[in-house]
Design an enzyme around this catalytic site. Sequence first.
Site, short mmCIF file in Angstrom:
data_model
loop_
_atom_site.label_atom_id
_atom_site.label_comp_id
_atom_site.label_asym_id
_atom_site.label_seq_id
_atom_site.Cartn_x
_atom_site.Cartn_y
_atom_site.Cartn_z
CD GLU A 1 -2.19 14.08 18.41
OE1 GLU A 1 -1.65 14.98 19.04
OE2 GLU A 1 -1.95 12.87 18.58
CD GLU B 1 2.33 17.63 23.47
OE1 GLU B 1 1.43 17.96 22.66
OE2 GLU B 1 2.76 16.47 23.57
CB THR C 1 2.61 9.62 22.06
OG1 THR C 1 2.62 11.05 22.09
CG2 THR C 1 1.31 9.08 22.59
NE ARG D 1 6.96 18.51 20.72
CZ ARG D 1 5.74 18.09 20.44
NH1 ARG D 1 5.18 18.37 19.28
NH2 ARG D 1 5.06 17.39 21.31
NE ARG E 1 -0.22 12.99 14.71
CZ ARG E 1 0.53 13.55 15.67
NH1 ARG E 1 0.80 14.84 15.60
NH2 ARG E 1 1.00 12.85 16.67
NE ARG F 1 3.66 14.53 14.11
CZ ARG F 1 2.93 14.81 13.02
NH1 ARG F 1 2.54 13.85 12.21
NH2 ARG F 1 2.58 16.06 12.76
NE ARG G 1 6.44 16.10 16.72
CZ ARG G 1 6.18 15.21 17.63
NH1 ARG G 1 7.16 14.64 18.30
NH2 ARG G 1 4.93 14.83 17.90
CB CYS H 1 2.66 13.54 25.22
SG CYS H 1 1.48 12.33 24.64
#
Length: 356
Positions: free
Chosen positions: A314, A225, A273, A229, A309, A280, A126, A271
């Site tokens: 997560e 988020e 990260t 995505r 994870r 990811r 993703r 975020c």
Amino acid sequence: CHLICVSKALDDAYKRLTQSDSKSLLKKYLTQEIYDELKQKQTPTFKSTLLDCVQSGMMNLDSGIGIYAPDPEAYSVFAPLFDPIIEDYHMGFTPQNSHPPLNWGNLNTLVNLDPQNKYIISTRVRCGRSIEGYPFNPCMSEDHYIEIEKKMENIFQGLSGELEGTYRPLTKMTKCEQERLIDDHYLFKEGDRFLKAAKACRFWPTGRGIYMNKNKTFLIWVNEEDHLRIISMEPGGNLGDIYRRMIEGVKAIEQQVSFSRSDRFGYLTFCPTNLGTTIRASAHIKVPKLSSDKEKLEAVAEKHHLQVRGTRGEHTESEEGVYDISNKRRLGLTEYEALKEMQDGILEIIKMEDSL
Ligand code: ADP
Ligand code: CIR
């Protein structure tokens, strides 16, 4: 008055954080000195404060990171806090470093990670994208959510071939349908307390939804988020093909809409990260021998720059021995390097499991 209220709430929350045994990067790097330097600052356009950045980590002391950027300017205004957190998470990306230009790489060098289908249940790649001209969740109005969703619905209508599919807004789905899609790992979960505390779930479910191609191997999450995505996933370990499909999707969307990108941080996300490549690449994998000792699995993963994870993503636990193992860093390396890091690590993990 607003700033005085913020200041009081912030002081109280900071005290609780410092007295806690939180393991978050927020606690590690928000020293008294940096706190004092940043507590009166605001971003120029959206007037975001330090509290807006840290409220999730202060309310959720079990956060791993604990900080989000309420708007893109927060990364520079609150740099004395974001920078060390980014350097720690992305393993050495310092304030002197810049993210490299986009490079998808040579896809032919990516392999099927588990050709005999012994260990890998499914693989997913993703990336996140923010749409230029819009702030991140905490600063978005209800109209922003609606506008982005409308824009994307139009773009989805033009997707063809393997990417052709249907957009399902949450507002038109039953709870039961949503739960089914969440259980099957397609849809984002609802009510994430980390996102909620960061003010990322306002006006829910307005503007949120999922686009899915016919066989659910290509998906796009809208306004969770991040604004977008873009996801490719399928059973087995055929990393190269899964990555190729995600790239096709990104390219098709990019023809219709501009993404927010910074010279220093690459693609911008809510975020820290996720900055940079935002990629990811994960395998749902069962390695019973290696994972009989969770600490050992974590140590092997860390050595290969991977993150472990749970089965539902997560902050979840492993179910029936299934772990989600992915590349950890996404910033300061190219898209291809992020994929390669995941491939090398997973192949090594499989080799170890075989030898046990
Ligand atoms: P993200 O990938 O967006 O950072 P999560 O960790 O919350 O977020 O994962 C989102 C969903 O994707 C979860 O349902 C998770 O189980 C699922 N998922 C992740 N990797 C895989 C995979 N390799 N195969 C199947 N589902 C996966
Ligand atoms: C935490 O600090 O644990 C959460 N705020 C999640 C951090 C990283 N995850 C993410 O971006 N999805």
